[in-house]
Scaffold this motif. Structure first.
Motif, PDB file in Angstrom:
ATOM      1  N   ASP A  44       0.868  -1.175   0.000  1.00 20.63           N
ATOM      2  CA  ASP A  44       0.000   0.000   0.000  1.00 20.63           C
ATOM      3  C   ASP A  44       0.901   1.220   0.000  1.00 20.63           C
ATOM      4  O   ASP A  44       2.015   1.178   0.530  1.00 20.63           O
ATOM      5  N   MET A  45       0.421   2.296  -0.586  1.00 22.04           N
ATOM      6  CA  MET A  45       1.162   3.554  -0.558  1.00 22.04           C
ATOM      7  C   MET A  45       0.321   4.588   0.184  1.00 22.04           C
ATOM      8  O   MET A  45      -0.898   4.431   0.308  1.00 22.04           O
ATOM      9  N   ALA A  46       0.976   5.626   0.676  1.00 20.39           N
ATOM     10  CA  ALA A  46       0.268   6.642   1.448  1.00 20.39           C
ATOM     11  C   ALA A  46       0.923   8.004   1.256  1.00 20.39           C
ATOM     12  O   ALA A  46       2.138   8.104   1.105  1.00 20.39           O
ATOM     13  N   VAL A  47       0.107   9.041   1.252  1.00 19.49           N
ATOM     14  CA  VAL A  47       0.596  10.411   1.402  1.00 19.49           C
ATOM     15  C   VAL A  47       0.065  10.888   2.738  1.00 19.49           C
ATOM     16  O   VAL A  47      -1.043  10.528   3.147  1.00 19.49           O
ATOM     17  N   PHE A  48       0.850  11.672   3.447  1.00 20.25           N
ATOM     18  CA  PHE A  48       0.437  12.084   4.781  1.00 20.25           C
ATOM     19  C   PHE A  48       0.856  13.512   5.065  1.00 20.25           C
ATOM     20  O   PHE A  48       1.770  14.050   4.447  1.00 20.25           O
ATOM     21  N   ALA A  49       0.150  14.105   6.019  1.00 17.53           N
ATOM     22  CA  ALA A  49       0.466  15.444   6.517  1.00 17.53           C
ATOM     23  C   ALA A  49       0.239  15.440   8.022  1.00 17.53           C
ATOM     24  O   ALA A  49      -0.735  14.869   8.512  1.00 17.53           O
ATOM     25  N   ASP A  50       1.164  16.038   8.740  1.00 19.54           N
ATOM     26  CA  ASP A  50       1.083  16.147  10.195  1.00 19.54           C
ATOM     27  C   ASP A  50       1.244  17.618  10.575  1.00 19.54           C
ATOM     28  O   ASP A  50       1.998  18.355   9.935  1.00 19.54           O
ATOM     29  N   ALA A  51       0.550  18.025  11.611  1.00 14.35           N
ATOM     30  CA  ALA A  51       0.694  19.379  12.141  1.00 14.35           C
ATOM     31  C   ALA A  51       0.531  19.315  13.654  1.00 14.35           C
ATOM     32  O   ALA A  51      -0.174  18.457  14.171  1.00 14.35           O
ATOM     33  N   GLY A  52       1.181  20.229  14.351  1.00 12.55           N
ATOM     34  CA  GLY A  52       1.031  20.230  15.798  1.00 12.55           C
ATOM     35  C   GLY A  52       1.904  21.259  16.477  1.00 12.55           C
ATOM     36  O   GLY A  52       2.730  21.926  15.841  1.00 12.55           O
TER      37      GLY A  52
END
Length: 108
Positions: A44-52
């Protein structure tokens, strides 16, 4: 509160573009989004974004002045279980490659 009990941001489970334990204080706000798709029978492939962010006072926990990171990931699976995860993440502090044997959103 002891230092080791304070909320942490950064590392392989949140804010992946930052080194582990990069942000630490009494209160934390962490947001994460990941979109996965099936690429092959075992991948599986994924694109992600995190903020904090972390803050000393609870009244300062608001979605402003956040730190951001994002990237692309590969999830290697056997049947329905993710066995290895490789993420390529970037942030204002640089680029990281993360390899771990856990699924980031697995509960329990």
């Amino acid at each position: 509160m002891p230092l080791y009990l304070q909320p942490l941001l950064g590392g392989s489970d949140g804010m992946r573009g930052f080194v582990p334990y990069r942000f630490r204080d009494y209160h934390a706000l962490s947001l994460g989004a990941e979109h996965r798709w099936h690429a092959f029978s075992m991948l599986d492939m994924a694109v992600f974004a995190d903020a904090g962010k972390v803050v000393a006072l609870k009244k300062d926990v608001e979605p402003t002045h956040l730190h951001y990171s994002g990237g692309l990931g590969f999830r290697f699976r056997v049947r329905s279980a993710i066995v290895t995860r490789v993420d390529f993440a970037g942030s204002s502090e640089g680029f990281r490659i993360i390899c771990t044997f856990s699924d980031i959103f697995k509960v329990g």
